[in-house]
Design a protein around this motif. Sequence first.
Motif, PDB file in Angstrom:
ATOM      1  N   ILE A   1      20.109  37.299  21.615  1.00 35.28           N
ATOM      2  CA  ILE A   1      20.697  36.918  20.331  1.00 35.28           C
ATOM      3  C   ILE A   1      22.172  36.593  20.510  1.00 35.28           C
ATOM      4  O   ILE A   1      22.921  37.375  21.110  1.00 35.28           O
ATOM      5  CB  ILE A   1      20.539  38.059  19.300  1.00 35.28           C
ATOM      6  N   LEU A   2      22.577  35.445  20.002  1.00 30.39           N
ATOM      7  CA  LEU A   2      23.990  35.058  19.988  1.00 30.39           C
ATOM      8  C   LEU A   2      24.480  35.122  18.547  1.00 30.39           C
ATOM      9  O   LEU A   2      23.980  34.407  17.677  1.00 30.39           O
ATOM     10  CB  LEU A   2      24.170  33.639  20.540  1.00 30.39           C
ATOM     11  N   ILE A   3      25.434  36.005  18.281  1.00 27.25           N
ATOM     12  CA  ILE A   3      26.023  36.154  16.953  1.00 27.25           C
ATOM     13  C   ILE A   3      27.336  35.371  16.919  1.00 27.25           C
ATOM     14  O   ILE A   3      28.164  35.500  17.823  1.00 27.25           O
ATOM     15  CB  ILE A   3      26.289  37.633  16.625  1.00 27.25           C
TER      16      ILE A   3
ATOM     17  N   PHE B   1      43.954  32.563  25.440  1.00 26.66           N
ATOM     18  CA  PHE B   1      43.090  31.486  25.885  1.00 26.66           C
ATOM     19  C   PHE B   1      41.639  31.897  25.671  1.00 26.66           C
ATOM     20  O   PHE B   1      41.348  33.031  25.310  1.00 26.66           O
ATOM     21  CB  PHE B   1      43.342  31.195  27.375  1.00 26.66           C
ATOM     22  N   ASP B   2      40.731  30.950  25.899  1.00 25.86           N
ATOM     23  CA  ASP B   2      39.315  31.291  25.843  1.00 25.86           C
ATOM     24  C   ASP B   2      39.047  32.389  26.862  1.00 25.86           C
ATOM     25  O   ASP B   2      39.546  32.340  27.996  1.00 25.86           O
ATOM     26  CB  ASP B   2      38.451  30.066  26.180  1.00 25.86           C
ATOM     27  N   SER B   3      38.267  33.380  26.469  1.00 27.88           N
ATOM     28  CA  SER B   3      38.030  34.500  27.368  1.00 27.88           C
ATOM     29  C   SER B   3      36.647  35.082  27.133  1.00 27.88           C
ATOM     30  O   SER B   3      36.017  34.840  26.093  1.00 27.88           O
ATOM     31  CB  SER B   3      39.087  35.596  27.165  1.00 27.88           C
ATOM     32  N   VAL B   4      36.183  35.848  28.113  1.00 24.48           N
ATOM     33  CA  VAL B   4      34.901  36.542  28.017  1.00 24.48           C
ATOM     34  C   VAL B   4      35.140  37.993  28.419  1.00 24.48           C
ATOM     35  O   VAL B   4      35.683  38.274  29.488  1.00 24.48           O
ATOM     36  CB  VAL B   4      33.835  35.926  28.951  1.00 24.48           C
ATOM     37  N   THR B   5      34.734  38.905  27.546  1.00 28.98           N
ATOM     38  CA  THR B   5      34.867  40.323  27.830  1.00 28.98           C
ATOM     39  C   THR B   5      33.572  41.035  27.472  1.00 28.98           C
ATOM     40  O   THR B   5      32.691  40.461  26.836  1.00 28.98           O
ATOM     41  CB  THR B   5      36.026  40.949  27.032  1.00 28.98           C
ATOM     42  N   ALA B   6      33.457  42.285  27.869  1.00 25.00           N
ATOM     43  CA  ALA B   6      32.299  43.104  27.518  1.00 25.00           C
ATOM     44  C   ALA B   6      32.787  44.305  26.722  1.00 25.00           C
ATOM     45  O   ALA B   6      33.796  44.923  27.068  1.00 25.00           O
ATOM     46  CB  ALA B   6      31.558  43.569  28.764  1.00 25.00           C
ATOM     47  N   LEU B   7      32.070  44.636  25.640  1.00 18.81           N
ATOM     48  CA  LEU B   7      32.462  45.750  24.799  1.00 18.81           C
ATOM     49  C   LEU B   7      31.204  46.452  24.300  1.00 18.81           C
ATOM     50  O   LEU B   7      30.407  45.879  23.551  1.00 18.81           O
ATOM     51  CB  LEU B   7      33.295  45.256  23.613  1.00 18.81           C
ATOM     52  N   ASN B   8      31.007  47.674  24.765  1.00 24.22           N
ATOM     53  CA  ASN B   8      29.860  48.490  24.333  1.00 24.22           C
ATOM     54  C   ASN B   8      28.526  47.754  24.484  1.00 24.22           C
ATOM     55  O   ASN B   8      27.670  47.798  23.608  1.00 24.22           O
ATOM     56  CB  ASN B   8      30.043  48.946  22.885  1.00 24.22           C
TER      57      ASN B   8
ATOM     58  N   ASN C   1      16.880  46.847  11.925  1.00 21.05           N
ATOM     59  CA  ASN C   1      15.444  46.572  11.818  1.00 21.05           C
ATOM     60  C   ASN C   1      15.163  45.379  10.916  1.00 21.05           C
ATOM     61  O   ASN C   1      14.272  44.564  11.196  1.00 21.05           O
ATOM     62  CB  ASN C   1      14.711  47.810  11.296  1.00 21.05           C
ATOM     63  N   ALA C   2      15.920  45.261   9.837  1.00 19.32           N
ATOM     64  CA  ALA C   2      15.734  44.135   8.928  1.00 19.32           C
ATOM     65  C   ALA C   2      16.083  42.822   9.616  1.00 19.32           C
ATOM     66  O   ALA C   2      15.377  41.807   9.452  1.00 19.32           O
ATOM     67  CB  ALA C   2      16.587  44.325   7.680  1.00 19.32           C
ATOM     68  N   TYR C   3      17.142  42.826  10.402  1.00 18.81           N
ATOM     69  CA  TYR C   3      17.520  41.593  11.102  1.00 18.81           C
ATOM     70  C   TYR C   3      16.539  41.253  12.223  1.00 18.81           C
ATOM     71  O   TYR C   3      16.262  40.066  12.464  1.00 18.81           O
ATOM     72  CB  TYR C   3      18.942  41.687  11.639  1.00 18.81           C
ATOM     73  N   LEU C   4      16.008  42.245  12.891  1.00 17.43           N
ATOM     74  CA  LEU C   4      14.996  41.953  13.917  1.00 17.43           C
ATOM     75  C   LEU C   4      13.784  41.267  13.297  1.00 17.43           C
ATOM     76  O   LEU C   4      13.214  40.329  13.872  1.00 17.43           O
ATOM     77  CB  LEU C   4      14.581  43.247  14.623  1.00 17.43           C
ATOM     78  N   ASP C   5      13.396  41.717  12.121  1.00 12.28           N
ATOM     79  CA  ASP C   5      12.284  41.077  11.411  1.00 12.28           C
ATOM     80  C   ASP C   5      12.631  39.638  11.047  1.00 12.28           C
ATOM     81  O   ASP C   5      11.800  38.727  11.176  1.00 12.28           O
ATOM     82  CB  ASP C   5      11.962  41.883  10.152  1.00 12.28           C
ATOM     83  N   VAL C   6      13.865  39.409  10.628  1.00 14.49           N
ATOM     84  CA  VAL C   6      14.317  38.068  10.271  1.00 14.49           C
ATOM     85  C   VAL C   6      14.369  37.164  11.505  1.00 14.49           C
ATOM     86  O   VAL C   6      13.974  35.986  11.446  1.00 14.49           O
ATOM     87  CB  VAL C   6      15.707  38.154   9.586  1.00 14.49           C
ATOM     88  N   TYR C   7      14.823  37.690  12.632  1.00 14.36           N
ATOM     89  CA  TYR C   7      14.875  36.896  13.854  1.00 14.36           C
ATOM     90  C   TYR C   7      13.463  36.455  14.269  1.00 14.36           C
ATOM     91  O   TYR C   7      13.258  35.308  14.700  1.00 14.36           O
ATOM     92  CB  TYR C   7      15.507  37.701  14.991  1.00 14.36           C
TER      93      TYR C   7
ATOM     94  N   LEU D   1      28.741  46.558  13.998  1.00 15.57           N
ATOM     95  CA  LEU D   1      27.660  47.532  13.878  1.00 15.57           C
ATOM     96  C   LEU D   1      26.310  46.896  14.182  1.00 15.57           C
ATOM     97  O   LEU D   1      25.456  47.500  14.833  1.00 15.57           O
ATOM     98  CB  LEU D   1      27.647  48.134  12.468  1.00 15.57           C
ATOM     99  N   LEU D   2      26.128  45.652  13.731  1.00 13.57           N
ATOM    100  CA  LEU D   2      24.870  44.959  14.007  1.00 13.57           C
ATOM    101  C   LEU D   2      24.724  44.665  15.492  1.00 13.57           C
ATOM    102  O   LEU D   2      23.673  44.941  16.093  1.00 13.57           O
ATOM    103  CB  LEU D   2      24.811  43.657  13.212  1.00 13.57           C
ATOM    104  N   ALA D   3      25.764  44.111  16.104  1.00 14.74           N
ATOM    105  CA  ALA D   3      25.692  43.746  17.521  1.00 14.74           C
ATOM    106  C   ALA D   3      25.394  44.960  18.391  1.00 14.74           C
ATOM    107  O   ALA D   3      24.497  44.926  19.255  1.00 14.74           O
ATOM    108  CB  ALA D   3      26.996  43.082  17.960  1.00 14.74           C
ATOM    109  N   GLU D   4      26.111  46.042  18.163  1.00 11.14           N
ATOM    110  CA  GLU D   4      25.908  47.233  18.989  1.00 11.14           C
ATOM    111  C   GLU D   4      24.583  47.914  18.657  1.00 11.14           C
ATOM    112  O   GLU D   4      23.949  48.505  19.534  1.00 11.14           O
ATOM    113  CB  GLU D   4      27.090  48.175  18.809  1.00 11.14           C
ATOM    114  N   GLY D   5      24.157  47.835  17.402  1.00 16.01           N
ATOM    115  CA  GLY D   5      22.850  48.380  17.036  1.00 16.01           C
ATOM    116  C   GLY D   5      21.720  47.620  17.687  1.00 16.01           C
ATOM    117  O   GLY D   5      20.716  48.217  18.113  1.00 16.01           O
ATOM    118  N   LEU D   6      21.856  46.306  17.796  1.00 17.58           N
ATOM    119  CA  LEU D   6      20.837  45.497  18.466  1.00 17.58           C
ATOM    120  C   LEU D   6      20.761  45.836  19.954  1.00 17.58           C
ATOM    121  O   LEU D   6      19.677  45.864  20.542  1.00 17.58           O
ATOM    122  CB  LEU D   6      21.153  44.009  18.274  1.00 17.58           C
ATOM    123  N   VAL D   7      21.916  46.096  20.549  1.00 18.40           N
ATOM    124  CA  VAL D   7      21.931  46.508  21.963  1.00 18.40           C
ATOM    125  C   VAL D   7      21.160  47.812  22.142  1.00 18.40           C
ATOM    126  O   VAL D   7      20.350  47.963  23.068  1.00 18.40           O
ATOM    127  CB  VAL D   7      23.385  46.647  22.473  1.00 18.40           C
TER     128      VAL D   7
END
Length: 418
Positions: free
Chosen positions: A3-5, A46-53, A386-392, A24-30
């Motif tokens: 999933i890309l948010i 600048f444009d960057s890529v990091t990791a968080l939780n 759970n609601a978003y997983l159903d929607v996806y 909360l949604l992103a980390e809950g999906l993880v």
Amino acid sequence: MKILIVNTLYYPDKVGGAEVSTQLLAEGLVRAGMEVSVACASGTGFDSVTALNGVRVYRMRNANLYWPHQPKRHSRVAKLLWHAIDVHNVIMSRKLKKIIAREKPDVVHTSNLACLSVDMWRVARNAGVPIVHTARDYYLICPATTMFSDAEPCKRQCGSCALYSAPKRAASSRVEVAVGVSRFVLQKHLESGYFPEATRTAVINNCYVPSVETTPFKRTRRYEGGPVRLGVLGRVARDKGSEVVLEQLSADRTLDWTLAFGGSGDPDYIASLRAKYRDPRVEFLGHVKAGDFLNSIDILIVPSIWHEPFGRVIVEAYSYGLPVVGANRGGIPEVIEPRSNLVFDMGRPETLIGKIAEAIELLKTPCVHDHLRRHADTFSPESMVNAYLDVYRSALEGALTRSVEPVAAAIAPKARMD
């Protein structure tokens, strides 16, 4: 599922509840076993890529005339140009195209798109990725995002907003599933002609995570008669109904009360309220810690004149066991605990007094604080995830149907002409 948010901001950049809910949604999906990445805008660096939780975060440097999340005034011309670019921001779209190519998501979930552009939907659709969009405010309908003008909420789009939003409305036909954080905000978009090709619509409320102050629940104040301590938490402003509360309480002679405003606002406006309503029972506390404030009052009032899309502060108050009296505007009535029914009619602001009286009686009910706290628990991150997983899953199924139907039509035998 990958999933890309896509949302304007992401932690630690934060303006309001949308950013809290997105994290909360992103980390809950993880935690639910999904592979999650986030694309957001940034006003610095600048444009960057990091990791968080466990979430991969792509921060894309803003590519417009200015960064709107800085306290700086801009000319009307600059604002018009900014919005014109924002509708079809090719530079930001190209950046997202590269992210989609790298991440190969199963679903793209968009939310607030200011600084990013609805052109993101074209990029995702061209990549064959189904789109879920969550309407958290009125950005697609109104450049101010509030649909509020001349001290009253707009009943419908004005001509200038309709002209401004026409490209966004047309672009919304690419959305597979449309979600609103309340029935009100979703219906407002549907009535305005948005998401005409969506295979499904849904209402998924924002969630709330109690702070350490409320876990375990400890309330230092309990109402035991005498003056009831009323509170209004948030920005002190006309559209927030600050003056409505003062006017109604000042005119009433039936209730014994004190009133505290916890929040900042325009200094001149607050000074005008102090001058107009000279009452020792009224306090303007300025910026406060939400927990300390909610623990110091008996009843929270949410008197918004504008149509609040959701009303997170209501759930926060319930987590402290507080009764909440709210205006019948926007999504507020949908959040108010249904058994209490403490909703007053902003069209008849004098009804506020009656609802405060009902809230005082509710405070005398045994276990009222526990009951209200249980209502707050229904707005949990787990329920939202759970609601978003159903929607996806619905979005994936809808996209599959779209891809199969043209093929079926192409191979179907031509009907005979008798």
